[in-house]
Design a protein around this motif. Sequence first.
Motif, PDB file in Angstrom:
ATOM      1  N   TRP A   1      12.180  -6.138   5.458  1.00  0.00           N
ATOM      2  CA  TRP A   1      10.725  -6.075   5.684  1.00  0.00           C
ATOM      3  C   TRP A   1      10.033  -7.238   4.988  1.00  0.00           C
ATOM      4  O   TRP A   1       9.163  -7.902   5.563  1.00  0.00           O
TER       5      TRP A   1
ATOM      6  N   ARG B   1      12.192   2.735  14.073  1.00  0.00           N
ATOM      7  CA  ARG B   1      11.744   1.502  13.420  1.00  0.00           C
ATOM      8  C   ARG B   1      11.087   1.806  12.064  1.00  0.00           C
ATOM      9  O   ARG B   1      10.218   1.061  11.602  1.00  0.00           O
ATOM     10  N   LYS B   2      11.519   2.874  11.406  1.00  0.00           N
ATOM     11  CA  LYS B   2      10.980   3.185  10.089  1.00  0.00           C
ATOM     12  C   LYS B   2      11.926   4.125   9.352  1.00  0.00           C
ATOM     13  O   LYS B   2      12.825   4.734   9.943  1.00  0.00           O
TER      14      LYS B   2
ATOM     15  N   LEU C   1       8.927   2.864   4.696  1.00  0.00           N
ATOM     16  CA  LEU C   1       8.195   1.793   5.379  1.00  0.00           C
ATOM     17  C   LEU C   1       8.548   1.740   6.853  1.00  0.00           C
ATOM     18  O   LEU C   1       9.510   2.371   7.307  1.00  0.00           O
ATOM     19  N   SER C   2       7.758   0.952   7.589  1.00  0.00           N
ATOM     20  CA  SER C   2       8.042   0.665   8.996  1.00  0.00           C
ATOM     21  C   SER C   2       8.411  -0.805   9.131  1.00  0.00           C
ATOM     22  O   SER C   2       7.854  -1.656   8.437  1.00  0.00           O
TER      23      SER C   2
END
Length: 320
Positions: free
Chosen positions: A17, A44-45, A49-50
């Motif tokens: 990230w 996607r997470k 977090l994403s």
Amino acid sequence: MNISVLGCGRWGTFLAWYANKVGHNVCIWGREGSGNLLQLKENRKNEYLSISEEIKLTNSLEDAVSFADIIIISISAQQLRNLAKQLLLISKVQEKIFVLCMKGLEATSGKRLSQVFKEELGSSTNVAVWLGPGHVQDFVRDIPNCMVIGSENIEVTKTVVNAFNSDLIRFYYGQDLVGNEIGAATKNVMGIAAGMLDGVNYTSLKGALMARGTREISRLVRAMGGNDITIYGLSHLGDYEATLFSPFSNNRRFGEDFVGERKFTKLAEGVATLEALRNLSKQYDVELPICNALYEVIFNEKCSEQTLLDLFLRPVKFEF
């Protein structure tokens, strides 16, 4: 620049990230069947977090290596040697820069992780370490921190720092690989001790733990040929707030849960580091009273409360 992150746990996913946030093309590798990788592919997470749709996800180690200029490794320290053996089978792997983002020692040998990695891939391999304080939960809220990157080659150090330095993480050049690696690994051990003190309601002794812990580990670093002053830098003392006091610290929480006889399910690298320190204490003939006390509690089932009291109420002696 193309960056691959090997490992998709809490810290590995954050590093991907972050690398994407500072402008790099990023690929995350996870083992086939990894629940963490599957969760990232589906949503996607994760719980912290994403990640951007731009970040590639793969279970092919060869694809991840060939994609990248810099390869970040963030897995359990005890799995590093086996991963290095797998990397050795991939073509042109020695041309890459590897950055080890774990804080531990090989339990069976006491060896530093950069030593383990170079033993498998060759002494000329470009290896750096990325160490210091910071929690995912804080970074994703844009709370900044300072960290350290070091290697045996200053040009490698500069390349990695230049690639990742930002307003969110300010990097310093590490000048002592031995001190930084030992310091980073052993701060997890002090985190376990802090959690045990919290668990038996001796939290006020954490100040004494900080003072005596740094002295204890500085003696070991000096005996191993490192600079004992390094222990008072970012890799060890600088990481105490995030490890001895933070509710996010896995090692502190492990210590607290251990004395409370509660099951702890996350990775606490300090436990394996205790085994490594047992070896190093004998090898370098350095007394490590805090580390030895924790070893007796965790591995030999000594009473945690009495052992901790005996540790801090030792016979009168000069402080320095």
